[in-house]
Design a protein around this motif. Structure first.
Motif, short mmCIF file in Angstrom:
data_model
loop_
_atom_site.label_atom_id
_atom_site.label_comp_id
_atom_site.label_asym_id
_atom_site.label_seq_id
_atom_site.Cartn_x
_atom_site.Cartn_y
_atom_site.Cartn_z
N ARG A 121 120.91 28.91 8.84
CA ARG A 121 120.05 30.22 8.04
C ARG A 121 118.86 29.90 7.67
O ARG A 121 117.67 30.29 8.24
CB ARG A 121 120.89 30.61 6.84
N ASN A 122 118.45 28.56 7.38
CA ASN A 122 117.04 28.09 7.20
C ASN A 122 115.99 28.27 8.09
O ASN A 122 114.94 28.65 8.59
CB ASN A 122 117.08 27.03 6.70
N LYS A 123 116.98 27.33 9.52
CA LYS A 123 116.68 27.59 10.61
C LYS A 123 115.28 28.81 11.31
O LYS A 123 114.78 29.54 11.88
CB LYS A 123 117.47 27.18 11.84
N VAL A 124 116.94 29.99 11.14
CA VAL A 124 116.33 31.19 11.49
C VAL A 124 115.15 32.20 10.74
O VAL A 124 114.62 32.62 10.76
CB VAL A 124 117.57 32.29 10.91
N ALA A 125 115.07 31.52 9.37
CA ALA A 125 114.47 32.41 8.32
C ALA A 125 113.37 32.17 8.31
O ALA A 125 112.07 32.35 8.22
CB ALA A 125 114.79 31.81 6.74
N GLU A 126 113.30 29.95 8.67
CA GLU A 126 111.93 29.80 9.24
C GLU A 126 110.76 30.84 10.05
O GLU A 126 110.00 30.89 10.33
CB GLU A 126 111.84 28.58 9.80
N LEU A 127 111.90 31.10 11.46
CA LEU A 127 111.24 31.41 12.81
C LEU A 127 111.12 32.93 12.38
O LEU A 127 110.06 32.89 12.27
CB LEU A 127 112.46 31.31 13.62
N ILE A 128 111.73 34.02 11.58
CA ILE A 128 111.40 34.47 10.92
C ILE A 128 110.53 34.92 10.31
O ILE A 128 109.29 35.59 9.98
CB ILE A 128 111.98 35.78 10.59
N ASP A 129 109.74 34.19 9.62
CA ASP A 129 108.69 33.54 8.64
C ASP A 129 107.51 33.90 9.41
O ASP A 129 105.97 34.28 9.09
CB ASP A 129 108.98 32.77 7.17
N LYS A 130 107.20 32.67 9.99
CA LYS A 130 106.54 32.69 11.16
C LYS A 130 106.05 33.43 11.63
O LYS A 130 105.09 34.01 12.40
CB LYS A 130 106.53 31.94 12.01
N LEU A 131 107.19 34.52 12.88
CA LEU A 131 106.53 36.38 13.24
C LEU A 131 106.90 36.88 12.13
O LEU A 131 106.12 37.87 12.98
CB LEU A 131 108.21 36.38 14.12
N ALA A 149 129.37 37.24 20.83
CA ALA A 149 128.25 37.16 21.59
C ALA A 149 127.89 37.85 20.48
O ALA A 149 126.46 37.78 19.67
CB ALA A 149 128.03 36.98 22.08
N LEU A 150 127.96 39.08 20.42
CA LEU A 150 127.63 40.27 19.86
C LEU A 150 127.10 40.01 18.39
O LEU A 150 126.81 40.49 17.18
CB LEU A 150 128.14 41.49 20.23
N ARG A 151 128.51 39.80 17.29
CA ARG A 151 128.77 39.81 16.33
C ARG A 151 127.87 38.40 15.64
O ARG A 151 126.88 38.30 14.63
CB ARG A 151 129.95 39.08 15.34
N ARG A 152 127.25 37.58 16.67
CA ARG A 152 126.58 35.98 16.30
C ARG A 152 124.95 37.27 16.46
O ARG A 152 124.30 36.79 15.32
CB ARG A 152 126.66 35.05 17.28
N ILE A 153 124.35 37.45 16.95
CA ILE A 153 123.67 38.70 16.98
C ILE A 153 122.90 39.46 16.25
O ILE A 153 122.16 39.44 15.69
CB ILE A 153 123.50 39.23 18.31
N GLU A 154 123.99 40.39 15.68
CA GLU A 154 124.27 40.86 14.64
C GLU A 154 123.91 39.84 13.10
O GLU A 154 123.47 40.38 12.70
CB GLU A 154 125.36 41.18 14.27
N THR A 155 125.42 38.97 13.65
CA THR A 155 124.25 37.83 12.02
C THR A 155 122.91 37.75 11.75
O THR A 155 122.19 37.53 11.26
CB THR A 155 124.87 36.64 12.39
N VAL A 156 122.03 37.35 12.42
CA VAL A 156 121.20 36.83 13.43
C VAL A 156 120.12 38.47 13.16
O VAL A 156 118.83 37.74 12.39
CB VAL A 156 120.70 36.14 14.70
N LYS A 157 120.06 39.28 13.54
CA LYS A 157 119.51 40.18 12.99
C LYS A 157 119.57 40.36 11.58
O LYS A 157 118.27 41.54 10.97
CB LYS A 157 120.22 41.34 14.12
N GLN A 158 120.89 40.70 10.87
CA GLN A 158 120.40 41.38 9.73
C GLN A 158 119.69 40.18 8.90
O GLN A 158 118.89 40.56 7.74
CB GLN A 158 121.92 41.01 9.22
N ILE A 159 119.77 38.46 9.36
CA ILE A 159 118.54 37.99 8.50
C ILE A 159 117.53 38.37 8.54
O ILE A 159 116.83 38.13 7.84
CB ILE A 159 118.96 36.37 8.84
N ALA A 160 117.18 38.51 9.65
CA ALA A 160 115.84 39.06 10.17
C ALA A 160 115.80 40.18 9.48
O ALA A 160 114.34 40.89 8.43
CB ALA A 160 115.66 39.20 11.51
#
Length: 195
Positions: free
Chosen positions: A92-102, A129-140
Protein backbone atom coordinates in the motif's frame (compact mmCIF):
# COMPACT_ATOMS: atom_id res chain seq x y z
CA UNK A 1 51.63 74.75 -72.45
CA UNK A 2 53.37 76.61 -69.70
CA UNK A 3 50.03 77.20 -67.97
CA UNK A 4 49.28 73.52 -68.28
CA UNK A 5 52.57 72.53 -66.61
CA UNK A 6 51.88 75.08 -63.89
CA UNK A 7 48.44 73.56 -63.25
CA UNK A 8 49.93 70.06 -63.02
CA UNK A 9 52.53 71.31 -60.57
CA UNK A 10 49.87 72.97 -58.40
CA UNK A 11 47.76 69.77 -58.45
CA UNK A 12 50.75 67.63 -57.40
CA UNK A 13 51.63 70.03 -54.58
CA UNK A 14 48.03 70.02 -53.36
CA UNK A 15 47.94 66.24 -53.33
CA UNK A 16 51.26 65.99 -51.55
CA UNK A 17 50.22 68.62 -49.02
CA UNK A 18 47.04 66.65 -48.28
CA UNK A 19 49.07 63.47 -47.69
CA UNK A 20 51.71 65.20 -45.62
CA UNK A 21 49.49 65.47 -42.54
CA UNK A 22 49.67 62.38 -40.38
CA UNK A 23 46.70 61.11 -38.46
CA UNK A 24 46.60 61.56 -34.74
CA UNK A 25 47.80 58.42 -32.96
CA UNK A 26 45.05 55.95 -31.96
CA UNK A 27 43.96 56.37 -28.40
CA UNK A 28 43.05 53.10 -26.73
CA UNK A 29 39.38 53.07 -25.72
CA UNK A 30 38.10 51.68 -22.46
CA UNK A 31 36.09 48.45 -22.97
CA UNK A 32 32.44 49.43 -22.50
CA UNK A 33 30.75 46.06 -23.18
CA UNK A 34 31.20 42.71 -21.52
CA UNK A 35 32.40 40.45 -24.33
CA UNK A 36 32.90 37.45 -22.08
CA UNK A 37 30.65 34.42 -22.36
CA UNK A 38 30.30 33.11 -18.81
CA UNK A 39 27.85 30.30 -19.65
CA UNK A 40 29.69 29.22 -22.84
CA UNK A 41 26.59 29.34 -25.03
CA UNK A 42 28.15 31.41 -27.80
CA UNK A 43 26.37 34.67 -26.88
CA UNK A 44 28.45 37.40 -25.21
CA UNK A 45 27.32 38.57 -21.79
CA UNK A 46 26.44 42.03 -23.15
CA UNK A 47 23.66 40.43 -25.26
CA UNK A 48 22.89 37.36 -23.12
CA UNK A 49 19.47 37.62 -21.47
CA UNK A 50 19.74 34.15 -19.88
CA UNK A 51 23.05 33.98 -18.07
CA UNK A 52 22.70 30.38 -16.86
CA UNK A 53 22.00 28.47 -20.08
CA UNK A 54 22.65 24.74 -19.60
CA UNK A 55 25.62 23.41 -21.54
CA UNK A 56 24.61 21.78 -24.81
CA UNK A 57 21.21 23.50 -25.01
CA UNK A 58 19.78 24.87 -28.25
CA UNK A 59 19.70 28.64 -27.78
CA UNK A 60 18.16 31.64 -29.51
CA UNK A 61 19.89 34.92 -30.40
CA UNK A 62 19.31 36.24 -26.87
CA UNK A 63 21.20 33.33 -25.30
CA UNK A 64 18.07 31.65 -23.90
CA UNK A 65 17.53 27.91 -24.19
CA UNK A 66 14.54 26.51 -26.03
CA UNK A 67 12.30 23.94 -24.40
CA UNK A 68 10.59 20.83 -25.65
CA UNK A 69 8.05 18.45 -24.18
CA UNK A 70 9.48 15.23 -22.78
CA UNK A 71 7.57 12.19 -21.58
CA UNK A 72 8.50 10.25 -18.48
CA UNK A 73 7.12 7.32 -16.58
CA UNK A 74 7.67 5.44 -13.38
CA UNK A 75 6.73 1.79 -12.98
CA UNK A 76 5.91 0.08 -9.70
CA UNK A 77 5.29 -3.65 -9.37
CA UNK A 78 2.58 -4.13 -6.74
CA UNK A 79 2.61 -7.65 -5.29
CA UNK A 80 -0.55 -9.38 -4.09
CA UNK A 81 -0.73 -12.62 -2.15
CA UNK A 82 -1.73 -15.80 -3.99
CA UNK A 83 -5.39 -15.56 -5.00
CA UNK A 84 -5.69 -12.24 -3.09
CA UNK A 85 -6.98 -8.79 -4.02
CA UNK A 86 -5.87 -7.06 -0.82
CA UNK A 87 -2.49 -5.45 -0.18
CA UNK A 88 0.01 -5.60 2.65
CA UNK A 89 1.01 -2.34 4.34
CA UNK A 90 4.33 -2.27 2.46
CA UNK A 91 2.59 -2.65 -0.90
CA UNK A 92 0.00 0.00 0.00
CA UNK A 93 2.89 2.35 0.80
CA UNK A 94 4.39 1.71 -2.67
CA UNK A 95 1.08 2.68 -4.26
CA UNK A 96 0.75 5.77 -2.02
CA UNK A 97 4.28 6.91 -2.91
CA UNK A 98 3.54 6.71 -6.64
CA UNK A 99 0.19 8.51 -6.27
CA UNK A 100 1.81 11.31 -4.23
CA UNK A 101 4.30 11.89 -7.01
CA UNK A 102 1.63 11.85 -9.74
CA UNK A 103 -0.70 14.22 -7.88
CA UNK A 104 1.92 16.94 -8.09
CA UNK A 105 2.30 16.59 -11.85
CA UNK A 106 -0.31 18.24 -14.07
CA UNK A 107 -2.02 15.87 -16.50
CA UNK A 108 -0.20 12.81 -15.13
CA UNK A 109 -1.90 9.49 -15.87
CA UNK A 110 -1.97 6.23 -13.95
CA UNK A 111 -2.09 3.00 -15.96
CA UNK A 112 -3.00 -0.11 -13.95
CA UNK A 113 -2.25 -3.47 -15.55
CA UNK A 114 -3.87 -6.33 -13.64
CA UNK A 115 -2.09 -9.66 -13.73
CA UNK A 116 -2.36 -13.07 -12.10
CA UNK A 117 -0.36 -16.27 -11.96
CA UNK A 118 -1.25 -19.01 -14.39
CA UNK A 119 -3.27 -21.13 -11.94
CA UNK A 120 -7.05 -20.95 -12.32
CA UNK A 121 -9.30 -20.55 -15.35
CA UNK A 122 -8.95 -17.60 -17.71
CA UNK A 123 -12.29 -16.20 -16.57
CA UNK A 124 -11.39 -16.49 -12.86
CA UNK A 125 -7.97 -14.90 -13.43
CA UNK A 126 -9.53 -12.08 -15.43
CA UNK A 127 -11.96 -11.31 -12.57
CA UNK A 128 -9.13 -11.49 -10.02
CA UNK A 129 -7.05 -9.06 -12.11
CA UNK A 130 -10.02 -6.67 -12.25
CA UNK A 131 -10.43 -6.83 -8.44
CA UNK A 132 -6.72 -6.06 -8.02
CA UNK A 133 -7.07 -3.08 -10.32
CA UNK A 134 -10.04 -1.88 -8.28
CA UNK A 135 -8.03 -2.17 -5.04
CA UNK A 136 -5.25 0.07 -6.35
CA UNK A 137 -7.75 2.42 -8.01
CA UNK A 138 -9.53 2.95 -4.67
CA UNK A 139 -6.24 3.83 -2.97
CA UNK A 140 -5.56 6.39 -5.71
CA UNK A 141 -9.04 7.90 -5.43
CA UNK A 142 -8.78 8.06 -1.63
CA UNK A 143 -5.57 10.08 -2.04
CA UNK A 144 -7.34 12.50 -4.38
CA UNK A 145 -6.06 11.31 -7.76
CA UNK A 146 -8.68 12.09 -10.48
CA UNK A 147 -10.64 9.10 -11.80
CA UNK A 148 -10.56 10.40 -15.39
CA UNK A 149 -6.75 10.08 -15.39
CA UNK A 150 -6.76 6.40 -14.42
CA UNK A 151 -6.64 3.76 -17.16
CA UNK A 152 -6.62 0.00 -16.73
CA UNK A 153 -6.21 -3.26 -18.60
CA UNK A 154 -5.63 -6.91 -17.77
CA UNK A 155 -3.31 -9.58 -19.08
CA UNK A 156 -5.30 -12.51 -20.41
CA UNK A 157 -5.56 -14.84 -23.39
CA UNK A 158 -6.84 -12.01 -25.59
CA UNK A 159 -3.76 -9.91 -24.86
CA UNK A 160 -0.82 -12.15 -25.57
CA UNK A 161 1.84 -11.90 -22.91
CA UNK A 162 5.30 -11.14 -24.21
CA UNK A 163 8.12 -13.53 -23.29
CA UNK A 164 9.84 -11.09 -20.87
CA UNK A 165 6.61 -10.99 -18.84
CA UNK A 166 6.07 -14.75 -18.82
CA UNK A 167 6.75 -16.50 -15.53
CA UNK A 168 4.79 -13.72 -13.87
CA UNK A 169 3.57 -13.86 -10.31
CA UNK A 170 0.68 -12.43 -8.30
CA UNK A 171 1.04 -8.79 -9.19
CA UNK A 172 -0.30 -5.60 -10.64
CA UNK A 173 1.85 -3.21 -12.64
CA UNK A 174 1.20 0.45 -11.86
CA UNK A 175 2.68 2.86 -14.40
CA UNK A 176 2.65 6.59 -13.78
CA UNK A 177 3.08 8.63 -16.95
CA UNK A 178 3.57 12.38 -17.26
CA UNK A 179 5.03 15.02 -19.52
CA UNK A 180 7.23 17.93 -18.62
CA UNK A 181 9.20 20.68 -20.30
CA UNK A 182 12.89 20.07 -20.73
CA UNK A 183 15.75 21.94 -22.35
CA UNK A 184 16.16 21.07 -26.04
CA UNK A 185 19.69 19.76 -26.58
CA UNK A 186 21.93 20.37 -29.56
CA UNK A 187 22.90 17.48 -31.77
CA UNK A 188 26.26 15.94 -31.08
CA UNK A 189 27.94 12.69 -31.97
CA UNK A 190 27.03 11.15 -28.61
CA UNK A 191 23.31 11.94 -28.88
CA UNK A 192 23.40 10.55 -32.42
CA UNK A 193 24.84 7.26 -31.20
CA UNK A 194 22.17 6.88 -28.52
CA UNK A 195 19.47 6.50 -31.16
Amino acid sequence: MRNFNLLILIAICTILYGCADTAAPYEQQQQSRNLNDQDFDGVVNARDECADTPIGAIIDNKGCSTTEVAFAEQTKIIMFGFDQDTLSTAERNKVAELIDKLKGLPQAKLLLVGDTSSEGSDNYNHQLALRRIETVKQIALTQGFPLQRIESETYDELRHIANPVSGRQHRLIAIGQWQHDTVAKQWNIFSSEQK
